[in-house]
Each structure stands twice: as C-alpha cells, then as structure tokens.
Design a protein around this motif. Structure first.
Motif, PDB file in Angstrom:
ATOM      1  N   MET A   1       0.825  -1.169   0.000  1.00  0.00           N
ATOM      2  CA  MET A   1       0.000   0.000   0.000  1.00  0.00           C
ATOM      3  C   MET A   1       0.875   1.239   0.000  1.00  0.00           C
ATOM      4  O   MET A   1       0.531   2.218  -0.676  1.00  0.00           O
ATOM      5  CB  MET A   1      -0.925  -0.015   1.205  1.00  0.00           C
ATOM      6  N   ASN A   2       1.976   1.199   0.735  1.00  0.00           N
ATOM      7  CA  ASN A   2       2.856   2.362   0.772  1.00  0.00           C
ATOM      8  C   ASN A   2       3.443   2.663  -0.599  1.00  0.00           C
ATOM      9  O   ASN A   2       3.558   3.821  -0.982  1.00  0.00           O
ATOM     10  CB  ASN A   2       3.987   2.155   1.792  1.00  0.00           C
ATOM     11  N   VAL A   3       3.822   1.616  -1.313  1.00  0.00           N
ATOM     12  CA  VAL A   3       4.388   1.804  -2.651  1.00  0.00           C
ATOM     13  C   VAL A   3       3.334   2.399  -3.582  1.00  0.00           C
ATOM     14  O   VAL A   3       3.621   3.318  -4.356  1.00  0.00           O
ATOM     15  CB  VAL A   3       4.942   0.473  -3.213  1.00  0.00           C
ATOM     16  N   GLY A   4       2.115   1.903  -3.521  1.00  0.00           N
ATOM     17  CA  GLY A   4       1.039   2.444  -4.346  1.00  0.00           C
ATOM     18  C   GLY A   4       0.763   3.898  -4.031  1.00  0.00           C
ATOM     19  O   GLY A   4       0.595   4.730  -4.937  1.00  0.00           O
ATOM     20  N   ALA A   5       0.723   4.229  -2.771  1.00  0.00           N
ATOM     21  CA  ALA A   5       0.495   5.617  -2.363  1.00  0.00           C
ATOM     22  C   ALA A   5       1.638   6.507  -2.829  1.00  0.00           C
ATOM     23  O   ALA A   5       1.419   7.613  -3.331  1.00  0.00           O
ATOM     24  CB  ALA A   5       0.333   5.692  -0.844  1.00  0.00           C
ATOM     25  N   GLU A   6       2.848   6.021  -2.685  1.00  0.00           N
ATOM     26  CA  GLU A   6       4.018   6.781  -3.134  1.00  0.00           C
ATOM     27  C   GLU A   6       3.966   7.027  -4.645  1.00  0.00           C
ATOM     28  O   GLU A   6       4.246   8.129  -5.121  1.00  0.00           O
ATOM     29  CB  GLU A   6       5.306   6.020  -2.765  1.00  0.00           C
ATOM     30  N   GLY A   7       3.592   5.991  -5.374  1.00  0.00           N
ATOM     31  CA  GLY A   7       3.485   6.136  -6.829  1.00  0.00           C
ATOM     32  C   GLY A   7       2.451   7.172  -7.234  1.00  0.00           C
ATOM     33  O   GLY A   7       2.686   7.987  -8.134  1.00  0.00           O
ATOM     34  N   LEU A   8       1.316   7.155  -6.584  1.00  0.00           N
ATOM     35  CA  LEU A   8       0.265   8.123  -6.925  1.00  0.00           C
ATOM     36  C   LEU A   8       0.612   9.535  -6.480  1.00  0.00           C
ATOM     37  O   LEU A   8       0.229  10.507  -7.123  1.00  0.00           O
ATOM     38  CB  LEU A   8      -1.065   7.686  -6.312  1.00  0.00           C
ATOM     39  N   GLU A   9       1.358   9.652  -5.389  1.00  0.00           N
ATOM     40  CA  GLU A   9       1.710  10.980  -4.894  1.00  0.00           C
ATOM     41  C   GLU A   9       2.886  11.596  -5.644  1.00  0.00           C
ATOM     42  O   GLU A   9       2.930  12.805  -5.843  1.00  0.00           O
ATOM     43  CB  GLU A   9       2.036  10.910  -3.399  1.00  0.00           C
ATOM     44  N   ASN A  10       3.845  10.753  -6.073  1.00  0.00           N
ATOM     45  CA  ASN A  10       5.087  11.301  -6.617  1.00  0.00           C
ATOM     46  C   ASN A  10       5.407  10.899  -8.053  1.00  0.00           C
ATOM     47  O   ASN A  10       6.313  11.474  -8.641  1.00  0.00           O
ATOM     48  CB  ASN A  10       6.257  10.906  -5.711  1.00  0.00           C
ATOM     49  N   VAL A  11       4.728   9.916  -8.600  1.00  0.00           N
ATOM     50  CA  VAL A  11       5.013   9.492  -9.970  1.00  0.00           C
ATOM     51  C   VAL A  11       3.816   9.793 -10.866  1.00  0.00           C
ATOM     52  O   VAL A  11       3.905  10.612 -11.783  1.00  0.00           O
ATOM     53  CB  VAL A  11       5.380   7.988 -10.038  1.00  0.00           C
ATOM     54  N   PHE A  12       2.707   9.141 -10.631  1.00  0.00           N
ATOM     55  CA  PHE A  12       1.523   9.353 -11.455  1.00  0.00           C
ATOM     56  C   PHE A  12       0.668  10.451 -10.832  1.00  0.00           C
ATOM     57  O   PHE A  12      -0.408  10.228 -10.300  1.00  0.00           O
ATOM     58  CB  PHE A  12       0.737   8.050 -11.632  1.00  0.00           C
ATOM     59  N   THR A  13       1.196  11.641 -10.914  1.00  0.00           N
ATOM     60  CA  THR A  13       0.552  12.824 -10.338  1.00  0.00           C
ATOM     61  C   THR A  13      -0.616  13.254 -11.231  1.00  0.00           C
ATOM     62  O   THR A  13      -0.724  12.802 -12.379  1.00  0.00           O
ATOM     63  CB  THR A  13       1.558  13.970 -10.249  1.00  0.00           C
ATOM     64  N   PRO A  14      -1.469  14.145 -10.750  1.00  0.00           N
ATOM     65  CA  PRO A  14      -2.538  14.658 -11.623  1.00  0.00           C
ATOM     66  C   PRO A  14      -1.991  15.284 -12.915  1.00  0.00           C
ATOM     67  O   PRO A  14      -2.586  15.140 -13.977  1.00  0.00           O
ATOM     68  CB  PRO A  14      -3.240  15.693 -10.744  1.00  0.00           C
ATOM     69  N   GLU A  15      -0.845  15.932 -12.822  1.00  0.00           N
ATOM     70  CA  GLU A  15      -0.232  16.524 -14.023  1.00  0.00           C
ATOM     71  C   GLU A  15       0.212  15.432 -14.997  1.00  0.00           C
ATOM     72  O   GLU A  15       0.033  15.564 -16.213  1.00  0.00           O
ATOM     73  CB  GLU A  15       0.964  17.407 -13.638  1.00  0.00           C
ATOM     74  N   MET A  16       0.801  14.379 -14.463  1.00  0.00           N
ATOM     75  CA  MET A  16       1.239  13.261 -15.296  1.00  0.00           C
ATOM     76  C   MET A  16       0.033  12.589 -15.943  1.00  0.00           C
ATOM     77  O   MET A  16       0.059  12.239 -17.123  1.00  0.00           O
ATOM     78  CB  MET A  16       2.033  12.254 -14.468  1.00  0.00           C
ATOM     79  N   ALA A  17      -1.032  12.409 -15.181  1.00  0.00           N
ATOM     80  CA  ALA A  17      -2.254  11.807 -15.721  1.00  0.00           C
ATOM     81  C   ALA A  17      -2.819  12.671 -16.836  1.00  0.00           C
ATOM     82  O   ALA A  17      -3.224  12.164 -17.888  1.00  0.00           O
ATOM     83  CB  ALA A  17      -3.294  11.619 -14.618  1.00  0.00           C
ATOM     84  N   GLY A  18      -2.829  13.987 -16.643  1.00  0.00           N
ATOM     85  CA  GLY A  18      -3.315  14.895 -17.681  1.00  0.00           C
ATOM     86  C   GLY A  18      -2.494  14.808 -18.948  1.00  0.00           C
ATOM     87  O   GLY A  18      -3.033  14.797 -20.062  1.00  0.00           O
ATOM     88  N   ALA A  19      -1.174  14.730 -18.797  1.00  0.00           N
ATOM     89  CA  ALA A  19      -0.294  14.609 -19.967  1.00  0.00           C
ATOM     90  C   ALA A  19      -0.526  13.284 -20.689  1.00  0.00           C
ATOM     91  O   ALA A  19      -0.567  13.238 -21.924  1.00  0.00           O
ATOM     92  CB  ALA A  19       1.169  14.736 -19.532  1.00  0.00           C
ATOM     93  N   LEU A  20      -0.694  12.209 -19.939  1.00  0.00           N
ATOM     94  CA  LEU A  20      -0.933  10.901 -20.552  1.00  0.00           C
ATOM     95  C   LEU A  20      -2.274  10.878 -21.279  1.00  0.00           C
ATOM     96  O   LEU A  20      -2.376  10.363 -22.395  1.00  0.00           O
ATOM     97  CB  LEU A  20      -0.882   9.797 -19.492  1.00  0.00           C
ATOM     98  N   HIS A  21      -3.292  11.451 -20.684  1.00  0.00           N
ATOM     99  CA  HIS A  21      -4.611  11.482 -21.325  1.00  0.00           C
ATOM    100  C   HIS A  21      -4.591  12.360 -22.573  1.00  0.00           C
ATOM    101  O   HIS A  21      -5.214  12.021 -23.584  1.00  0.00           O
ATOM    102  CB  HIS A  21      -5.666  11.947 -20.341  1.00  0.00           C
ATOM    103  N   ALA A  22      -3.846  13.457 -22.537  1.00  0.00           N
ATOM    104  CA  ALA A  22      -3.702  14.303 -23.727  1.00  0.00           C
ATOM    105  C   ALA A  22      -2.980  13.544 -24.835  1.00  0.00           C
ATOM    106  O   ALA A  22      -3.328  13.670 -26.023  1.00  0.00           O
ATOM    107  CB  ALA A  22      -2.950  15.590 -23.380  1.00  0.00           C
ATOM    108  N   LEU A  23      -1.993  12.741 -24.463  1.00  0.00           N
ATOM    109  CA  LEU A  23      -1.293  11.927 -25.457  1.00  0.00           C
ATOM    110  C   LEU A  23      -2.245  10.917 -26.085  1.00  0.00           C
ATOM    111  O   LEU A  23      -2.206  10.689 -27.302  1.00  0.00           O
ATOM    112  CB  LEU A  23      -0.097  11.210 -24.811  1.00  0.00           C
ATOM    113  N   GLY A  24      -3.115  10.319 -25.284  1.00  0.00           N
ATOM    114  CA  GLY A  24      -4.113   9.397 -25.819  1.00  0.00           C
ATOM    115  C   GLY A  24      -5.032  10.093 -26.812  1.00  0.00           C
ATOM    116  O   GLY A  24      -5.321   9.564 -27.888  1.00  0.00           O
TER     117      GLY A  24
END
Length: 136
Positions: A1-24
């Motif tokens: 759970m800690n790894v998942g939380a870390e990933g969402l907080e520091n890797v797959f951020t809202p900005e990263m999600a927005g960029a990925l969705h724009a790429l799609g």
C-alpha cells in the motif's frame, strides 16, 4: 500500500495523468485521420475510440463523431479485420489485445516512447494501405 500511495503521490501525479490522457487524445486523432483517408463514401474505415490512455480499434462505416454506444459500430464491424490487425501489429512488434484494445503508459511521454508511438502510427498506416481493399 505504501508503494502504491508513493506512486500516486510522486510518480503518477494529476499533471502526469493529464499529460498521458492528452497523449491518448492526440494518438486517437492521428490514427483516426489515417482512417479517413481513401475514397468511397460509406466504406468501412478504421476508428479508434477510447478515453484517456485507452485505445480501442474498430473497423466500421460509422463516423467517429456519430458513435455513442456499441450499437453504433457493431452492426457492420467484421471481427476478422480485428484479428488480422492484431496479427499484423504483432508482426510489426506491437502488442494489443486481439479485440483491438491497447493502453498507453507514462513511458510513452518520454522521447523514446514518442518515437515508438510514431512507429506505431506508421505501422497502422502500412496496414491500411496493404489491406485497404479488405477493409472497404
């Protein structure tokens, strides 16, 4: 759970999600533009649907803007074309599900990932040229 939380907080951020969705969105638009090429009103064409980082390929006569539900493409879709597309993309080095489903990852946001997407779009173009008579 800690790894998942870390990933969402520091890797797959809202900005990263927005960029990925724009790429799609960009990738769907590029491939749908390829599907519009060629002559013949009312002919079956490649359409890419989906949202965000999800791509779903269909061969249908329906215009993308007219597709609101599966009933809008299922009436004239030939599943054999999806099988052929799946096999040809495997031959070109790209895996997508046999039913025409693919998902993007954040790796595609990097320069090398974008080069692979360009190569994928070229493979789709090649498929449409090679098998255009079957699609119509």
């Amino acid at each position: 759970m800690n790894v998942g939380a870390e990933g969402l907080e520091n890797v797959f951020t809202p900005e990263m999600a927005g960029a990925l969705h724009a790429l799609g969105d960009e990738l769907r638009a590029r491939i749908n533009a390829l599907g519009e090429e060629g002559e013949g009103e009312g002919r079956r064409r490649l359409r890419v649907l989906g949202a965000g980082s999800i791509l779903v390929f269909h061969f249908t006569r329906a215009r993308v803007e007219d597709i609101r539900s599966p009933a809008d493409w299922m009436g004239d879709e030939d599943p054999r074309l999806l099988d052929l597309f799946h096999l040809e993309m495997l031959h070109e080095g790209f895996y997508l599900a046999r039913r025409g489903y693919a998902a993007l990852s954040i790796a595609f946001l990097e320069e090398e990932g974008r080069k692979e997407l360009d190569r994928f779009v070229e493979a789709v173009r090649k498929f449409l040229v090679t098998f255009g008579e079957l699609i119509a």
